[in-house]
Write a protein that holds these residues in place. Sequence first.
Motif, PDB file in Angstrom:
ATOM      1  N   ALA A  60     102.030 -44.765  40.143  1.00  0.00           N
ATOM      2  CA  ALA A  60     102.450 -45.112  38.770  1.00  0.00           C
ATOM      3  C   ALA A  60     102.901 -43.875  38.001  1.00  0.00           C
ATOM      4  O   ALA A  60     103.837 -43.943  37.192  1.00  0.00           O
ATOM      5  CB  ALA A  60     101.292 -45.790  38.054  1.00  0.00           C
ATOM      6  N   ASP A  61     102.283 -42.717  38.275  1.00  0.00           N
ATOM      7  CA  ASP A  61     102.644 -41.495  37.535  1.00  0.00           C
ATOM      8  C   ASP A  61     103.833 -40.778  38.174  1.00  0.00           C
ATOM      9  O   ASP A  61     104.168 -39.659  37.790  1.00  0.00           O
ATOM     10  CB  ASP A  61     101.437 -40.555  37.443  1.00  0.00           C
ATOM     11  N   ASP A 102     102.723 -41.125  47.128  1.00  0.00           N
ATOM     12  CA  ASP A 102     101.460 -41.750  47.560  1.00  0.00           C
ATOM     13  C   ASP A 102     101.016 -41.099  48.874  1.00  0.00           C
ATOM     14  O   ASP A 102     101.627 -41.313  49.914  1.00  0.00           O
ATOM     15  CB  ASP A 102     101.688 -43.246  47.745  1.00  0.00           C
TER      16      ASP A 102
END
Length: 233
Positions: free
Chosen positions: A117-118, A122
């Motif tokens: 999300a940021d 990942d």
Amino acid sequence: RKGQDLTGLRVVVSAGGTREPLDPVRYLGNRSSGKQGYALAQAAADRGADVTLVSSSSLPVPAGVTLVPVETALELQAAVTDAVRGADVVVMAAAVADFRPAAYADHKIKKSHEAAADGSADESAPVVTLVRNPDILAGLVQARGSATTPVIVGFAAETGDGEASVLEHGRAKLARKDCDLLVVNEVGVGVTFGQDDNTVHILERGTDHVTDIGPATKLEVAHAVWDAVTDLL
Ligand code: C5P
């Protein structure tokens, strides 16, 4: 001894390490080559036995031996349970995985390419949960109950902190597993697994008797195991 002294006997040998799948391309495995189990099958066939070899290994099958190919511990358990009906002897030389992945992924497990999300990459990794496999040898002993056949032979691969402790581990394991004979050997990287030679100690239930074999070829070890079996028959 030897010659055709196992003529008329039906024997079952399990060999090799099991493979416990994670997904269609990956498995958890171990370093067992299957060579000792194949040598046991060959020696028994050479001595006249009717031999069923339950194996996950891809070694050439000895002449006159019936192969039942398996991969996982659960497949090995089903195949051995089936083959052992009416058999006189069962030798569990397979290196059965104690654990298997709890879940099998139908598709190859992939790295995530999604941004978090940021916005950062990942870098997460999956966590593999394991569950226990059945102890097939213990199951055979339990299923036999108070009957005297089949004769049940186990193997114990012990990593050494000296020979005395390898034998102590073997004695304790024989008491726990309660099979008729336990063949104890020392294992580790470059020791026994994948090698052609082996040093083993054959322990017999209910006695202090130990037969030391080796260093010897796995075929010589196999003959010594069948000699010990014929002493019990
Ligand atoms: O306890 P350990 O794995 O050292 O015992 C080894 C013996 O038990 C071998 O004969 C092996 O084939 C058998 N075994 C089994 N099922 C398992 C683990 C080991 O039959 N799940």
